[in-house]
Design a protein around this motif. Structure first.
Motif, PDB file in Angstrom:
ATOM      1  N   UNK A 105       7.065   4.671   4.680  1.00 35.82           N
ATOM      2  CA  UNK A 105       6.806   4.111   3.293  1.00 35.82           C
ATOM      3  C   UNK A 105       7.185   2.545   3.289  1.00 35.82           C
ATOM      4  N   UNK A 106       6.172   1.741   3.154  1.00 39.83           N
ATOM      5  CA  UNK A 106       6.221   0.307   3.221  1.00 39.83           C
ATOM      6  C   UNK A 106       6.916  -0.215   1.863  1.00 39.83           C
ATOM      7  N   UNK A 107       7.059   0.827   0.835  1.00 41.87           N
ATOM      8  CA  UNK A 107       7.758   0.404  -0.314  1.00 41.87           C
ATOM      9  C   UNK A 107       9.159   0.817  -0.596  1.00 41.87           C
ATOM     10  N   UNK A 113      -0.533  12.079   1.641  1.00 39.92           N
ATOM     11  CA  UNK A 113      -0.512  13.589   0.669  1.00 39.92           C
ATOM     12  C   UNK A 113      -2.133  13.690   0.174  1.00 39.92           C
ATOM     13  N   UNK A 114      -2.857  12.733  -0.310  1.00 33.53           N
ATOM     14  CA  UNK A 114      -4.126  13.105  -0.885  1.00 33.53           C
ATOM     15  C   UNK A 114      -5.098  13.508   0.209  1.00 33.53           C
ATOM     16  N   UNK A 115      -4.936  13.068   1.474  1.00 35.73           N
ATOM     17  CA  UNK A 115      -5.934  13.158   2.425  1.00 35.73           C
ATOM     18  C   UNK A 115      -5.313  14.328   3.142  1.00 35.73           C
ATOM     19  N   UNK A 130       0.796  -1.213  -0.050  1.00 31.48           N
ATOM     20  CA  UNK A 130      -0.049   0.098  -0.088  1.00 31.48           C
ATOM     21  C   UNK A 130       0.867   1.117  -0.110  1.00 31.48           C
ATOM     22  N   UNK A 131       0.250   2.303  -0.742  1.00 32.13           N
ATOM     23  CA  UNK A 131       1.448   3.438  -0.925  1.00 32.13           C
ATOM     24  C   UNK A 131       0.829   4.451  -0.034  1.00 32.13           C
ATOM     25  N   UNK A 132       1.427   4.326   1.578  1.00 31.76           N
ATOM     26  CA  UNK A 132       0.740   4.945   2.481  1.00 31.76           C
ATOM     27  C   UNK A 132       1.129   6.536   2.128  1.00 31.76           C
ATOM     28  N   UNK A 133       2.278   7.006   1.795  1.00 33.39           N
ATOM     29  CA  UNK A 133       2.706   8.432   1.771  1.00 33.39           C
ATOM     30  C   UNK A 133       1.715   9.111   0.748  1.00 33.39           C
ATOM     31  N   UNK A 134       1.576   8.264  -0.512  1.00 35.04           N
ATOM     32  CA  UNK A 134       0.710   8.861  -1.594  1.00 35.04           C
ATOM     33  C   UNK A 134      -0.674   8.895  -0.886  1.00 35.04           C
ATOM     34  N   UNK A 179      -0.012  17.505  11.145  1.00 38.91           N
ATOM     35  CA  UNK A 179      -0.713  16.387  12.014  1.00 38.91           C
ATOM     36  C   UNK A 179      -0.436  15.094  11.226  1.00 38.91           C
ATOM     37  N   UNK A 180      -0.391  14.881  10.185  1.00 39.57           N
ATOM     38  CA  UNK A 180      -0.255  13.604   9.589  1.00 39.57           C
ATOM     39  C   UNK A 180       1.436  13.586   9.167  1.00 39.57           C
ATOM     40  N   UNK A 181       2.164  14.545   9.393  1.00 33.23           N
ATOM     41  CA  UNK A 181       3.339  14.326   8.957  1.00 33.23           C
ATOM     42  C   UNK A 181       4.151  12.800   9.430  1.00 33.23           C
TER      43      UNK A 181
END
Length: 186
Positions: A90-92, A46-48, A39-43, A82-84
């Protein structure tokens, strides 16, 4: 004459081998072109951040630290800040390839996906995602750090358009354990 013929064959084989070696030994490996394994957690984060900042809504902020509680209403928060911590996970990463065990289960319309790290140095240690109709409705991430000076564990729970909760414990060597929790309701 026979020696000359043999030398010509040896030269031919060496030249052929050299050409083949040069042609097939150079491989272009670019990690940015690789398909992500996980899963692309940083992507996603960033969208959220963009989505939540565009809404610019007031939230209730609740803090707890070692039993002391404070709460403020009507706060505007910086979602990037807050989400930094989640955005940096990054799991990838190339070093983490093959480091996660992935389990998934389906309950009606709900898909649960769990990632578990195989090593203590891999961050995050766990990621649990719940999806409904292709949309993430809950995300839980656990990060732990441990060395000879301190131990810490942080648990993030993010429910889009509802709650962000960050809780954890920290313990410094020869010190007591401190617990904290910060929640945002919107």
């Amino acid at each position: 004459m026979l020696v000359r013929l043999h030398l010509c064959r040896v030269k031919f084989v060496l030249v052929l081998f050299s050409v083949l070696f040069v042609c097939f030994s150079c491989q272009h490996t670019d990690d940015t072109l690789a398909i992500p394994l996980y899963f692309d957690l940083p992507g996603y984060i960033q969208g959220e951040i963009r989505r939540q900042n565009a809404k610019a809504q007031a939230v209730v902020v609740h803090w707890e630290k070692d039993g002391q509680v404070e709460q403020k209403t009507g706060q505007q928060i910086d979602w990037k800040k807050a989400l930094a911590a989640l955005e940096k996970l990054d799991l990838n990463r190339t070093a983490y390839r093959g480091s996660y065990q992935v389990d998934s289960s389906q309950y009606g319309e709900q898909l649960n996906v769990k990632y578990r790290a195989s090593g203590a140095s891999v961050k995050p240690q766990t990621l649990h995602m719940v999806k409904e109709a292709g949309r993430i409705v809950r995300l839980e991430v656990t990060v732990a750090d441990e060395n000879f000076l301190y131990t810490s564990q942080t648990h993030y729970t993010y429910v889009p358009d509802d709650t962000l909760s960050i809780s954890g414990t920290q313990r410094v060597i020869f010190g007591k354990t401190h617990s904290y929790k910060r929640s945002y309701w919107y």
